[in-house]
Write a protein that holds these residues in place. Structure first.
Motif, short mmCIF file in Angstrom:
data_model
loop_
_atom_site.label_atom_id
_atom_site.label_comp_id
_atom_site.label_asym_id
_atom_site.label_seq_id
_atom_site.Cartn_x
_atom_site.Cartn_y
_atom_site.Cartn_z
N GLU A 174 1.43 -9.49 2.78
CA GLU A 174 0.37 -10.37 2.10
C GLU A 174 1.02 -10.51 0.73
OE1 GLU A 174 -1.21 -12.50 3.45
OE2 GLU A 174 -3.16 -11.77 4.41
N GLN A 175 1.87 -9.76 0.28
CA GLN A 175 2.57 -9.72 -1.08
C GLN A 175 3.14 -11.07 -1.16
OE1 GLN A 175 4.32 -6.08 -3.11
NE2 GLN A 175 4.42 -5.68 -0.71
N TYR A 176 3.70 -11.74 0.06
CA TYR A 176 4.43 -12.86 -0.03
C TYR A 176 3.76 -14.20 0.65
CZ TYR A 176 8.24 -9.68 -1.09
OH TYR A 176 8.95 -8.66 -1.69
N SER A 177 2.33 -13.88 0.58
CA SER A 177 1.31 -15.13 0.94
C SER A 177 0.61 -15.78 -0.27
CB SER A 177 0.47 -14.58 2.02
OG SER A 177 -0.45 -15.58 2.27
N SER A 178 0.35 -17.04 -0.33
CA SER A 178 -0.24 -17.79 -1.38
C SER A 178 -1.72 -17.88 -0.87
CB SER A 178 0.31 -18.97 -1.44
OG SER A 178 0.19 -19.74 -0.58
N HIS A 179 -2.18 -17.40 0.33
CA HIS A 179 -3.35 -17.76 0.96
C HIS A 179 -4.45 -17.00 -0.19
CE1 HIS A 179 -6.84 -17.69 3.84
NE2 HIS A 179 -6.18 -18.77 4.24
N VAL A 180 -5.53 -17.48 -0.05
CA VAL A 180 -6.28 -17.09 -1.13
C VAL A 180 -6.86 -15.47 -0.48
CG1 VAL A 180 -8.65 -17.94 0.53
CG2 VAL A 180 -8.94 -17.35 -2.04
N LEU A 181 -6.91 -15.07 0.86
CA LEU A 181 -7.31 -13.82 1.54
C LEU A 181 -6.27 -12.78 0.96
CD1 LEU A 181 -8.78 -14.67 4.76
CD2 LEU A 181 -10.02 -14.10 2.69
N ALA A 182 -5.08 -13.20 0.64
CA ALA A 182 -3.97 -12.20 0.54
C ALA A 182 -4.20 -11.31 -0.54
CB ALA A 182 -2.67 -12.96 0.23
N ALA A 183 -4.89 -11.61 -1.65
CA ALA A 183 -5.08 -10.85 -2.73
C ALA A 183 -6.09 -9.81 -2.55
CB ALA A 183 -5.55 -11.73 -3.82
N SER A 184 -7.12 -10.19 -1.63
CA SER A 184 -8.27 -9.27 -1.08
C SER A 184 -7.77 -8.31 -0.29
CB SER A 184 -9.35 -10.13 -0.32
OG SER A 184 -9.91 -11.29 -1.33
N VAL A 185 -6.74 -8.45 0.41
CA VAL A 185 -6.08 -7.69 1.57
C VAL A 185 -5.33 -6.55 0.73
CG1 VAL A 185 -4.60 -7.31 3.43
CG2 VAL A 185 -5.94 -9.26 3.35
N GLN A 200 -5.03 -0.97 -2.15
CA GLN A 200 -4.75 -0.42 -3.34
C GLN A 200 -5.97 0.51 -3.57
OE1 GLN A 200 -4.01 -3.39 -5.92
NE2 GLN A 200 -1.61 -3.28 -5.92
N ALA A 201 -7.32 -0.16 -3.13
CA ALA A 201 -8.40 0.81 -3.15
C ALA A 201 -8.39 1.93 -2.24
CB ALA A 201 -9.75 -0.06 -2.97
N ALA A 202 -7.78 1.77 -1.29
CA ALA A 202 -7.73 2.81 -0.18
C ALA A 202 -6.79 4.11 -0.63
CB ALA A 202 -7.52 2.39 1.05
N GLY A 203 -6.06 3.64 -1.84
CA GLY A 203 -5.04 4.43 -2.08
C GLY A 203 -3.64 4.40 -1.46
N LEU A 204 -3.21 3.32 -0.78
CA LEU A 204 -2.04 3.04 -0.06
C LEU A 204 -1.14 2.60 -0.68
CD1 LEU A 204 -3.80 1.62 3.21
CD2 LEU A 204 -3.03 3.92 2.78
N THR A 205 0.23 2.92 -0.74
CA THR A 205 1.53 2.43 -1.28
C THR A 205 1.89 1.21 -0.39
OG1 THR A 205 1.80 4.52 -2.19
CG2 THR A 205 3.77 3.04 -2.40
N LEU A 246 -3.59 -1.59 7.66
CA LEU A 246 -4.06 -2.01 6.44
C LEU A 246 -2.71 -2.10 5.62
CD1 LEU A 246 -6.02 -3.31 4.41
CD2 LEU A 246 -6.84 -0.94 4.03
N GLN A 247 -1.86 -0.97 5.66
CA GLN A 247 -0.92 -0.98 4.60
C GLN A 247 0.13 -1.92 5.18
OE1 GLN A 247 1.55 2.52 5.10
NE2 GLN A 247 1.85 2.75 3.09
N LEU A 248 0.28 -2.00 6.34
CA LEU A 248 1.51 -2.91 6.79
C LEU A 248 0.93 -4.63 6.51
CD1 LEU A 248 2.67 -1.42 10.11
CD2 LEU A 248 3.92 -1.77 8.14
#
Length: 657
Positions: free
Chosen positions: A376-387, A392-397, A369-371
């Motif tokens: 996905e920070q560099y994706s414009s796909h609608v699912l990127a923000a959800s990932v 972030q909700a899992a506390g991952l940096t 999930l972290q990777l």
């Protein structure tokens, strides 16, 4: 050159901000304001007091001349309005009142004639006051409208510019606690805004550079810069005001029904007055009956209740465009829902991380999930923000990204913290990894595949979940009498059926085009039909339904323009609340109408016996007016009480469309 002007405040300061209908200041100013707004009431009081004084001095002739002349002027002045009302089919509006004035003058009851005039004009003043209280939530939107903007000119000079002169592309400065004047893009790094008047959300919202700002939002404690994206007329706040003005200027079927009651009421009053005259042989009885038969309660009851209902709805973030809709809400039998963004949140969330045997299990679900989120920070796909939100909700940096390439609509390839990561559709990940296997998904789920360093790591299983309050909302709708429910969507049947089963909806029709939705709603037999949607594709069916409800549209989409009800907050429970307000408002209006009719009939029956003098009858009728107004104001409150207690019927299936 900088223009020296007082900036507008968060309450819409600047010229013209004082509500002309509510004078403020010293008692003298308030008195003068009353005289300006209600000159006939003030003049009638003056004539009545003068007549009482003349009577004390035994000047009966002067009283007769004064009262008769004043009554004649009022009758002539009101006659034109009466004729217009008769042409519009509104019979007893002024007819009974004018007949009562004329008859009391004819039989020598001059003071009674003045009291009837005071009752007629005073009733209108009371109605105006009651409507002002009921509509204050609606008026507050207009009162707060921005009037000026601080436009940044060359050399960073600020010019206070009338809001109508702001053009797209202008750079504006919004000071602390001021309203955002037009829709635009935030140029400052961040901003904290109060959007409660727009969305009903009481908590402040955070905005970052490049995000949209809505006109009418109140800026926080720091000044911000923005770029105008629209003119004032095309901005968010103006659209909301247009909805409010449409709501406040409309008339409902129940109001017209009250008008129709005036026809038999007038005939009955004339019959009772004529009978009293015939049996007693005294013309005075005719006047006494007509004095208590004026139809003011009939006129006041429904408008006050409906304005109170629309005010309560606006206060709760529900804009009801016309008061006719309130009656349709009260009688609704069927509710049809769109799926995505209506019954569901419209934003996929992570359901599970499914690790591939071997390579994926070695990495672990959190690392996958972290990777994936880092890439996905560099994706414009609608699912990127959800990932990213899931990580972030899992506390991952999120890890640093050295290189990233997006394959449009397919996914993204990136080097994250020195590891080669591919995230996206099955086709992209299959070609970039070994050991790929298609993830099995259930109805309502989809898979985002992940490969790390050339090996298949697993899949992120996403789903668009049912809203948390969907089941409770549907249950409450059934308790309010909306027994028939349906899910109408363009999605695949399996996905739609899964959501409908979770929500407890009786029937599903999937894979629909906009015209299919319109035809389906038109074919439903259990009416009125509510249609709840949120997207542009829902606009045609929202317009076709008996009541179209736009969910979370914020007054700016095609859906909101086609709908009868616009729910400002993205909250499904507001649908049931709108129905509850409709039922409460119509019930209060009908009680007010029949209370006014009933009390007037009782007074007429007593007046036929001669036990109610004309002056006393006029005063009693004024109390009836006041009672109906106060009862109508009950629609301002009470719709939040749990409706349908004890009624929990299961969902009924709609007949085939």
């Amino acid at each position: 050159m900088r223009k020296q002007a007082s900036p507008p405040t968060a309450t819409g300061g600047g010229p013209g901000s004082l509500d002309a209908g509510e004078p403020a200041g010293s008692p003298v100013e308030k008195a003068s304001g009353f005289l300006r707004r209600y000159p006939v009431v003030a003049l009638t009081l003056l004539v009545l007091v003068a007549s009482l004084v003349l009577v004390q001095f035994g000047l009966e002739l002067q009283v007769r001349i004064l009262a008769s002349a004043y009554a004649a002027v009022i009758v002539v002045a009101r006659a034109a309005g009466m004729v217009r009302s008769l042409r519009e089919g509104r019979w007893g509006i002024d007819l009974l009142a004018l007949m009562a004035i004329a008859s009391t003058v004819a039989v020598g009851e001059y003071l009674a004639a003045l009291v009837v005039i005071l009752m007629l004009t005073g009733g209108e003043a009371l109605e105006n006051f009651a409507q002002g209280r009921a509509a204050r939530e609606l008026r507050s939107l207009l009162d707060r409208a921005p009037r000026f903007a601080h436009r940044e000119e060359s050399g960073a000079v600020l010019v206070d510019t009338p809001i109508g002169e702001v053009a797209p592309g202008d750079i504006l400065v919004v000071r602390p606690s001021e309203l955002v004047p037009v829709d635009g893009e935030l140029l400052s790094d961040s901003a904290t805004l109060d959007e409660s008047s727009l969305t009903g959300e009481s908590l402040p919202v955070e905005r970052t550079r490049g995000q949209q700002l809505l006109s009418g939002a109140v800026n926080g404690v720091a000044a911000i810069r923005m770029r105008a994206a629209a003119t004032a007329a095309d901005s968010q706040y103006s659209r909301i005001i247009a909805l409010v003005e449409e709501a406040s200027n409309s008339r409902a079927p129940v109001v017209r029904m009250a008008d129709r009651y005036a026809v038999p009421f007038t005939l009955l009053a004339l019959a009772m007055a004529g009978t009293a005259w015939l049996l007693s042989g005294e013309p005075l009885r005719f006047a006494q009956v007509l004095v208590v038969a004026t139809p003011c309660p009939l006129l006041i009851a429904a408008p006050v209740a409906f304005l109170a209902g629309t005010s309560q709805a606006a206060h709760k973030g529900i804009i009801i465009k016309n008061t006719r809709t309130l009656e349709q809400l009260a009688k609704a039998q069927s509710a049809v829902f769109d799926k995505t963004g209506t019954l569901t949140s419209g934003r996929p969330v992570l359901d599970e991380v499914r690790m591939a045997p071997g390579h994926g299990e070695t990495l672990g679900s959190r690392k996958i999930l972290q990777l994936a989120a880092s890439a996905e920070q560099y994706s414009s796909h609608v699912l990127a923000a959800s990932v990213i939100e899931a990580a972030q909700a899992a506390g991952l940096t999120l890890l640093p990204v050295q290189q990233a390439t997006e394959n449009a609509t397919h996914g993204v390839e990136a080097v994250c913290d020195g590891q080669q990561v591919v995230v996206g559709k099955a086709g992209l990940v299959r070609s970039s990894s070994s050991g790929f296997r298609e993830a099995a998904v259930h109805s309502g789920q989809l898979a985002v595949h992940v490969a790390v360093n050339g090996g298949y790591a697993g899949a992120l299983i996403m789903k668009d979940p049912l809203r948390g309050n969907a089941v409770d909302t549907l249950e409450r709708l059934r308790g309010l009498g909306v027994q028939n429910t349906m899910l109408l969507t363009g999605d695949a049947h399996a996905t739609a059926a899964h959501i409908a089963e979770e929500a407890g909806i009786g029937r599903v029709q999937a894979e629909c085009l906009p015209e299919d939705k319109v035809n389906t709603v038109a074919a439903l037999a259990e009416r009125p039909v509510l249609m709840v949607g949120d997207g542009v594709n829902d606009a045609p069916v929202l317009a076709a339904a008996d009541v179209g409800i736009a969910m979370g549209a914020k007054g700016a989409t095609a859906a909101s323009e086609s709908a009868d009800v616009v729910i400002m907050l993205d909250d499904l429970s507001k649908v049931a609340q709108a129905v509850a307000i409709g039922k409460r408002t119509v019930a209060v209006a009908l009680v007010s109408i029949w209370t006014g009719i009933g009390l007037s009939l009782v007074l007429m029956a007593i007046a036929m016996t001669g036990y109610i003098p004309a002056v006393a009858g006029a005063l009693l009728q004024e109390l009836v007016d006041l009672a109906t107004i106060l009862n109508g104001l009950r629609a301002l409150h009470g719709a939040d009480k749990k409706a349908g207690a004890g009624r929990k019927p299961g969902p009924r299936r709609l007949p085939a469309a």
